[in-house]
Design an enzyme around this catalytic site. Structure first.
Site, PDB file in Angstrom:
ATOM      1  N   LYS A  33      -1.154   9.022 -10.333  1.00 19.79           N
ATOM      2  CA  LYS A  33      -2.302   8.303 -10.606  1.00 19.79           C
ATOM      3  C   LYS A  33      -3.599   8.796  -9.857  1.00 19.79           C
ATOM      4  O   LYS A  33      -4.506   8.974 -10.450  1.00 19.79           O
ATOM      5  CB  LYS A  33      -1.800   6.735 -10.016  1.00 19.79           C
ATOM      6  CG  LYS A  33      -3.302   5.798 -10.373  1.00 19.79           C
ATOM      7  CD  LYS A  33      -2.958   4.537  -9.655  1.00 19.79           C
ATOM      8  CE  LYS A  33      -3.072   4.206  -8.457  1.00 19.79           C
ATOM      9  NZ  LYS A  33      -2.667   2.637  -7.974  1.00 19.79           N
ATOM     10  N   TYR A  34      -3.414   8.974  -8.638  1.00 20.86           N
ATOM     11  CA  TYR A  34      -4.535   9.930  -7.775  1.00 20.86           C
ATOM     12  C   TYR A  34      -5.061  11.145  -8.291  1.00 20.86           C
ATOM     13  O   TYR A  34      -5.822  11.400  -8.236  1.00 20.86           O
ATOM     14  CB  TYR A  34      -4.190   9.578  -6.131  1.00 20.86           C
ATOM     15  CG  TYR A  34      -3.967   8.177  -5.801  1.00 20.86           C
ATOM     16  CD1 TYR A  34      -5.286   7.513  -6.146  1.00 20.86           C
ATOM     17  CD2 TYR A  34      -2.723   7.536  -5.668  1.00 20.86           C
ATOM     18  CE1 TYR A  34      -4.925   5.995  -5.540  1.00 20.86           C
ATOM     19  CE2 TYR A  34      -2.564   6.425  -5.073  1.00 20.86           C
ATOM     20  CZ  TYR A  34      -3.721   5.463  -5.259  1.00 20.86           C
ATOM     21  OH  TYR A  34      -3.720   4.159  -4.767  1.00 20.86           O
ATOM     22  N   PHE A  52       2.165   1.884  -3.626  1.00 22.20           N
ATOM     23  CA  PHE A  52       1.384   2.428  -4.575  1.00 22.20           C
ATOM     24  C   PHE A  52       0.702   3.883  -4.225  1.00 22.20           C
ATOM     25  O   PHE A  52       0.450   4.753  -5.146  1.00 22.20           O
ATOM     26  CB  PHE A  52       0.172   1.334  -4.688  1.00 22.20           C
ATOM     27  CG  PHE A  52       0.696   0.247  -5.368  1.00 22.20           C
ATOM     28  CD1 PHE A  52       1.629   0.078  -6.213  1.00 22.20           C
ATOM     29  CD2 PHE A  52       0.059  -1.133  -5.043  1.00 22.20           C
ATOM     30  CE1 PHE A  52       1.946  -0.820  -6.924  1.00 22.20           C
ATOM     31  CE2 PHE A  52       0.484  -2.242  -5.419  1.00 22.20           C
ATOM     32  CZ  PHE A  52       1.578  -2.154  -6.660  1.00 22.20           C
ATOM     33  N   GLU A  78     -14.120  -2.163   1.588  1.00 19.69           N
ATOM     34  CA  GLU A  78     -12.721  -2.748   1.371  1.00 19.69           C
ATOM     35  C   GLU A  78     -13.016  -4.355   2.094  1.00 19.69           C
ATOM     36  O   GLU A  78     -13.222  -4.441   3.291  1.00 19.69           O
ATOM     37  CB  GLU A  78     -11.868  -1.947   2.269  1.00 19.69           C
ATOM     38  CG  GLU A  78     -10.265  -2.752   2.400  1.00 19.69           C
ATOM     39  CD  GLU A  78      -9.566  -3.010   1.003  1.00 19.69           C
ATOM     40  OE1 GLU A  78      -9.719  -2.253   0.040  1.00 19.69           O
ATOM     41  OE2 GLU A  78      -9.274  -4.354   0.942  1.00 19.69           O
ATOM     42  N   GLU A 135      -5.995  -8.454 -12.793  1.00 14.34           N
ATOM     43  CA  GLU A 135      -6.218  -8.563 -11.370  1.00 14.34           C
ATOM     44  C   GLU A 135      -7.628  -8.851 -10.790  1.00 14.34           C
ATOM     45  O   GLU A 135      -8.187  -8.481  -9.990  1.00 14.34           O
ATOM     46  CB  GLU A 135      -5.504  -7.401 -10.482  1.00 14.34           C
ATOM     47  CG  GLU A 135      -4.134  -7.811 -10.385  1.00 14.34           C
ATOM     48  CD  GLU A 135      -3.327  -6.358  -9.711  1.00 14.34           C
ATOM     49  OE1 GLU A 135      -3.869  -5.816  -9.148  1.00 14.34           O
ATOM     50  OE2 GLU A 135      -1.968  -6.510  -9.909  1.00 14.34           O
ATOM     51  N   TYR A 186       0.860  -1.189   0.207  1.00 13.40           N
ATOM     52  CA  TYR A 186      -0.011  -0.162  -0.083  1.00 13.40           C
ATOM     53  C   TYR A 186       0.961   1.323  -0.010  1.00 13.40           C
ATOM     54  O   TYR A 186       0.701   2.308  -0.739  1.00 13.40           O
ATOM     55  CB  TYR A 186      -0.952  -0.100   1.271  1.00 13.40           C
ATOM     56  CG  TYR A 186      -2.115  -0.884   1.182  1.00 13.40           C
ATOM     57  CD1 TYR A 186      -3.167  -0.585   0.217  1.00 13.40           C
ATOM     58  CD2 TYR A 186      -2.179  -1.932   2.110  1.00 13.40           C
ATOM     59  CE1 TYR A 186      -4.306  -1.560  -0.049  1.00 13.40           C
ATOM     60  CE2 TYR A 186      -3.365  -2.700   2.042  1.00 13.40           C
ATOM     61  CZ  TYR A 186      -4.353  -2.611   1.033  1.00 13.40           C
ATOM     62  OH  TYR A 186      -5.310  -3.509   0.875  1.00 13.40           O
ATOM     63  N   GLU A 191      -9.963   0.900  -8.394  1.00 10.71           N
ATOM     64  CA  GLU A 191      -8.483   0.876  -8.682  1.00 10.71           C
ATOM     65  C   GLU A 191      -8.089  -0.689  -8.437  1.00 10.71           C
ATOM     66  O   GLU A 191      -7.438  -1.038  -7.610  1.00 10.71           O
ATOM     67  CB  GLU A 191      -7.409   1.778  -8.144  1.00 10.71           C
ATOM     68  CG  GLU A 191      -7.349   1.779  -6.719  1.00 10.71           C
ATOM     69  CD  GLU A 191      -5.910   2.521  -6.137  1.00 10.71           C
ATOM     70  OE1 GLU A 191      -5.227   2.488  -7.182  1.00 10.71           O
ATOM     71  OE2 GLU A 191      -6.155   2.817  -5.121  1.00 10.71           O
ATOM     72  N   ASP A 239     -16.524  -8.066   0.722  1.00 10.13           N
ATOM     73  CA  ASP A 239     -16.334  -8.362  -0.608  1.00 10.13           C
ATOM     74  C   ASP A 239     -17.313  -7.398  -1.369  1.00 10.13           C
ATOM     75  O   ASP A 239     -18.545  -7.721  -1.393  1.00 10.13           O
ATOM     76  CB  ASP A 239     -16.209  -9.777  -0.714  1.00 10.13           C
ATOM     77  CG  ASP A 239     -15.795 -10.071  -2.156  1.00 10.13           C
ATOM     78  OD1 ASP A 239     -16.258  -9.166  -3.284  1.00 10.13           O
ATOM     79  OD2 ASP A 239     -14.982 -11.063  -2.279  1.00 10.13           O
ATOM     80  N   MET A 240     -16.776  -6.581  -2.236  1.00 12.42           N
ATOM     81  CA  MET A 240     -17.804  -5.710  -3.077  1.00 12.42           C
ATOM     82  C   MET A 240     -18.753  -6.544  -3.863  1.00 12.42           C
ATOM     83  O   MET A 240     -19.761  -6.247  -4.254  1.00 12.42           O
ATOM     84  CB  MET A 240     -16.960  -4.959  -4.050  1.00 12.42           C
ATOM     85  CG  MET A 240     -16.325  -5.648  -5.230  1.00 12.42           C
ATOM     86  SD  MET A 240     -15.388  -4.338  -6.274  1.00 12.42           S
ATOM     87  CE  MET A 240     -13.965  -4.268  -5.383  1.00 12.42           C
TER      88      MET A 240
END
Lengths: 667, 667
Positions: free
Chosen positions: B317-318, B311, B404, B457, B308, B448, B432-433
């Site tokens: 990216k953000y 990244f 998350e 992924e 984490y 992301e 879990d989404m």
């Protein structure tokens, strides 16, 4: 050449009543039936993946499990094309394919038949891999192709050629599919026999493929005078040659005669097939076709009594040796006589007064004149017997020395010397021919140390090691031997070699870097047979750059049994190369040879099957390509081994068996 | 691109006094010297195999073991040709080769340099295999070739072409040799830089080879006004680009200047090389060049805090996400305003008397108008932050729901919600989404979930699983992503992949059926980059053959994330293909993209290295050949995986990763 029965099946294009179909076929004596898996009236629901299996075809309760397991070949829907250019069709047909395959698995069918339509088979192969990887049940895949591609034929019609592309095309469909399936031995081909037959070379290429069955459409039959269905002579030959290569026969199409008559005709055809002469090799090899064996290592391992038993039964080999020995004995006697006349005339001129002394010495001279024959690696004595026979025939006096390192064989040999040969001059010496010292030296040494590929049981090393046992100018039987190879196509042998021993990935690699002794049937020669390595005895010895012969520490010619040869073949027909067939021939003495080279094979000699020398990656070769193969015979103080590499255009196999890592012959 | 120092060596064509040579070179600051192994005055005795080692060259006592081990590259005799057409020369040179190699082994040299003379390298390779297989000591082989083949050039002189064959020829010598050596990573190439430089594409191809060193003959230097040796601008560029790819420099030939000046010039050249902009990616990637990593599986495995950390540091990216979210918020507000105006005007027309009621409801309406943004896979919160920033910028009222599944990340997230975001509307949901149910549904979902190859992924599966969380007509950020591939030549990456994990034969097979995340440096693109798979969100859903959109059990569009694509490239230059480079780009929203495709790479974005997708058998490709590659994205209820196959003419790789046997992404 197998002596089996013909096995025939009957195909139903539609089968509205399964039980009736099967009854009819079995009643007519067919061994199995071919049936479509999907009922033609069934229309499938559309669901991507995980569709409902079982609803789309007949219930599996109609036949008993035994019938499904042994009598039925399931045919997948003809139209399935999971390699369609359209993504939608591709996905849809892939789903249908998997649905039908799942159903076949559920029924426990022994074989699933499917059709190829083009060289685009990647997605089909991919799905079948998944199917087979996840199957406990060992389903066979029968891949159905026509022999002639009508599409190509039409496209080529204007061109003035032999239509070779139309004959090649379906062969490409099949071999591309088989290649994508990793040449898996569970995958076979079913070829449909056309009305117009192909050129001989095309037929021969098919005979090298693992043909599970041929489809003989009823339209190929015509009615004879009595009204029974018969095939043309050319078609008869094709059917017989296919069945000889283990193909089954599937009769298919509209019946224009009682169905039993077709079968009866095929049975008769098979029974009255051209009479194969009673070749001892054929009956000896029966059951061993395409069965791989690891070559013996008689130097490192002692042979067992069973092996001696088998080899001693060869009806031809020892005859040839006997003739060669007799010839050598005759030649030696002639030479001695000439020498003695020369000596005598010399003696007369130089020293006439010594005549009495010479005459008085006659008896001991006669004794001296016995010809010493050493049999090196005498085993249980067959070459001793051959030598004694040759001596009798040529009226020669011989002193036989039998050298053998295998203690068990020495026991038999000694017993024979005492009992069978007690009134002959036979002595037995136990030891390794490379390490013993005997005097007097031999006039003739006789050995049988050859393997299926000539030198591959280390005959050169043994005989060089024993070179000190032979008089200067003495005779070695054999005098010369050569190994040969021919590039072959044989998916069956390749696949069998790959999985030959309990298999892990490492072992598979080794298996493809090893020579295999095998009576090869299901293969096709891609070129002419060519010489690889040659060995002579007594060996000439290495010369230095000034032309002087070099000597080793024993004062004998220094030999170098390392070899390398590069061979080339021009390819005559598109094909796939899977390895080499390996053979040898051998000049024993005079004009007596033994050979397992097909064109000069010693008739009836059964002691050797050829070898199959695989390559790790089968190579596609096109008409006009050049195959370049290099073989090395390598050695270090402990072992001898072969390495090989094959190149075609820009393709090359890896170097095989580097440093003898996978197969070796221990010194 | 590496930031290392330049390493230079000095070659001695003859070295009568070793110690003096080494002293001179070290004194002038060279890192190593290249020396012939055999003393030129030495004449060898002739003995096949097992010759006497040690007598034919200088004594090894002259230098210390440390010097031999680190400072000396031994050069084998130039003339050695163990692949000569003459059997006598072949055997003689083979024996000499092994004698010299044995001596190198005895000295413990770090590298042995040898020369290639043609494409005939089978026997050379065979002997080197034996040498390396039996070496404990990890000797490197430096394979020396010219860049231009003078022989071919002369043969081609009359032809009016670009001499491409003369430039190709030595590359063929090298790659054939490297291929025969199994692309072993211990084998490198040393290229001699010629006076006339080759076309750019030839140079680029060399940059894809594992170049250990370049030989810069002193004849390439000319003296500048001050009398110091310098290179032409073109040669400077070649030297710099080679050194950037980790090549060392060997100065060789007659000295026309003080030897120190050559080295000083090379140092200066390296220091003043064109300034590379301070790209965060370059400094981030430093030390990671050609280093292979297994892709993450954030769905199956929970990421650790270190990951984490890395990244979240991405400077780009953000920012991109924030811009995209801001754009989406703006668009949503605009849309709502329009709807509300429409509604109001409608209301006015239909029901003017209800005006008070609507106005009275204003406060609750304002509350309702908060835009619900769900961050799916929120990790430790960077996208929550980006969302809040975007809301501030656009002056939007947002309700953020952070979902998350990783319990560790949830702890951090909850803490931040309580402390950092306590005056904002941020709620955290652990789960879990694909399995949770939240209302109200989201106006915008932000995620992301992309890997180096886009969908690898399992972003498609996660977002499809979470499709029920998004309002009808809602916005997904990202909106679309695509994967890309380009066929590449890279013996280094291929060899590294093959032996990546503790290696047995089985593991090597698996290694070549796996995607590897790697910052690729030593590679060469064989064609243009092409799109492989594309995914959109929200997904459109599958239609049946009547064009109706199908729904799943939740009433959501039925999606099918299986894919297959066939891509074709026409080859522009003879080459060897070892696999693919893999990339992705992604449309977040509006015109905000993130991309790791080289031509559109988001500047400074460091979160993703590309992937290397190997093929099991490297393929030789010729100018004009077509490379056909098919990729499948497959799934079953437990996992998703890729399969691939590559075809060139009659050659084809095996099907890679069938049934996901070697690499898979767990659902």
């Amino acid at each position: 050449m197998a002596n089996h029965e013909i096995s025939c099946g009957l195909e139903y294009i539609i089968a509205p009543d399964l039980q009736a179909c099967l009854s009819e076929a079995l009643h007519a004596n067919f061994a199995f039936i071919v049936l479509p898996i999907v009922h033609p009236r069934f229309r499938r629901s559309f669901l991507p993946s995980g569709g409902t299996v079982g609803g789309f075809t007949r219930s599996d309760m109609i036949l008993s499990p035994q019938d499904w397991n042994s009598r039925i070949v399931g045919r997948l829907s003809h139209y399935l094309d999971p390699d369609s250019a359209s993504p939608l069709v591709r996905q849809r047909h892939e789903d249908c394919l998997n649905e039908e395959l799942a159903y076949c698995r559920g029924l426990g069918l022994p074989a699933v038949m499917l059709n190829l339509h083009s060289r685009n088979v990647n997605n089909l192969a991919r799905n079948l891999h998944t199917y087979m990887d996840s199957s406990q049940h060992p389903t066979l895949i029968w891949t159905c192709v026509p022999m002639l591609c009508q599409r190509t034929l039409r496209a080529q019609e204007s061109a003035d050629n032999d239509n070779i592309e139309a004959w090649n095309e379906p062969w490409y469909w099949w071999t591309t599919f088989h290649e994508r399936m990793g040449w898996d031995k569970r995958i076979g081909v079913v070829v449909e026999i056309p009305a117009d037959l192909p050129p001989q070379e095309v037929l021969k290429r098919w005979l090298g493929e693992p043909i599970k069955a041929i489809i003989v459409p009823t339209t190929l039959f015509h009615n004879n005078k009595k009204g029974y269905p018969v095939l043309s002579r050319a078609h008869q030959q094709v059917v017989v040659s296919m069945v000889e290569h283990d193909a089954q026969v599937i009769v298919s199409g509209a019946r224009r005669s009682n169905i039993e008559y077709y079968l009866q005709y095929l049975y008769r055809l098979w029974k009255k097939r051209p009479y194969v002469a009673d070749d001892p090799m054929l009956s000896y090899a029966k059951g061993w076709e395409d069965y791989l064996q690891i070559p013996l290592q008689p130097l490192a391992d002692n042979l067992d009594t069973h092996t001696y038993n088998v080899f001693e039964k060869d009806p031809i080999k020892y005859d040839q040796y006997q003739k060669a020995i007799a010839q050598a004995l005759n030649d030696l006697q002639k030479k001695r006589k000439e020498e003695s006349i020369n000596n005598e005339s010399n003696t007369e001129i130089i020293n006439t007064s010594a005549k009495e002394i010479i005459q008085g010495d006659n008896t001991s001279k006669e004794n001296e004149r016995a010809i010493t024959v050493m049999v090196l690696g005498a085993g249980r004595g067959p070459l001793v017997r051959a030598t004694l026979n040759a001596a009798d025939i040529t009226n020669s006096k011989v002193k036989v020395v039998a050298v053998e390192k295998n203690p068990c064989a020495v026991v038999v040999l000694t017993a024979q010397a005492k009992e069978v040969w007690r009134d002959r001059d036979v002595s037995v010496i136990s030891g390794d021919m490379r390490q013993i010292n005997i005097s007097p030296k031999a006039d003739i040494i006789v050995s049988e140390l050859l393997g299926s590929w000539g030198d591959n049981e280390l005959s050169p090393e043994c005989l060089d090691g024993a070179a000190g046992l032979l008089k200067n100018g003495g005779i070695s039987i054999p005098r010369e031997y050569k190994s040969y190879v021919v590039p072959i196509s044989s998916a069956r042998l390749w696949a069998a070699a790959r999985v030959a021993n309990p298999t892990n990935a490492q072992q598979m690699e080794k298996n493809l870097e090893t020579l295999w002794v095998v009576y090869m049937q299901n293969k096709h020669d891609i070129g002419e047979i060519k010489e690889v390595f040659a060995f002579e005895h007594p060996e000439k010895g290495v010369k230095n750059h000034e032309g002087q012969e070099l000597l080793d520490y024993r004062g004998l010619p220094l030999t170098d049994n390392r070899r390398s040869t590069t061979l080339r073949w021009e390819v005559q027909q598109d094909n796939v190369m899977h390895g080499f067939g390996g053979y040898f021939d051998c000049l024993l003495y005079g004009k007596e040879i033994i050979s397992i080279v097909p064109s000069t094979h010693s008739p009836g000699m059964i002691s050797w099957f050829p070898v199959f020398i695989p390559i790790k990656t089968p190579l596609r070769v096109l008409k006009g390509d050049t195959i370049t193969a290099t073989f090395w015979r390598c050695m270090n103080p402990r072992k001898v081994w072969y390495e090989w590499i094959v190149e075609v255009g820009n393709q090359a196999t890896p170097l095989h068996n580097r440093n003898g890592r996978s197969s070796e012959m221990l010194l």
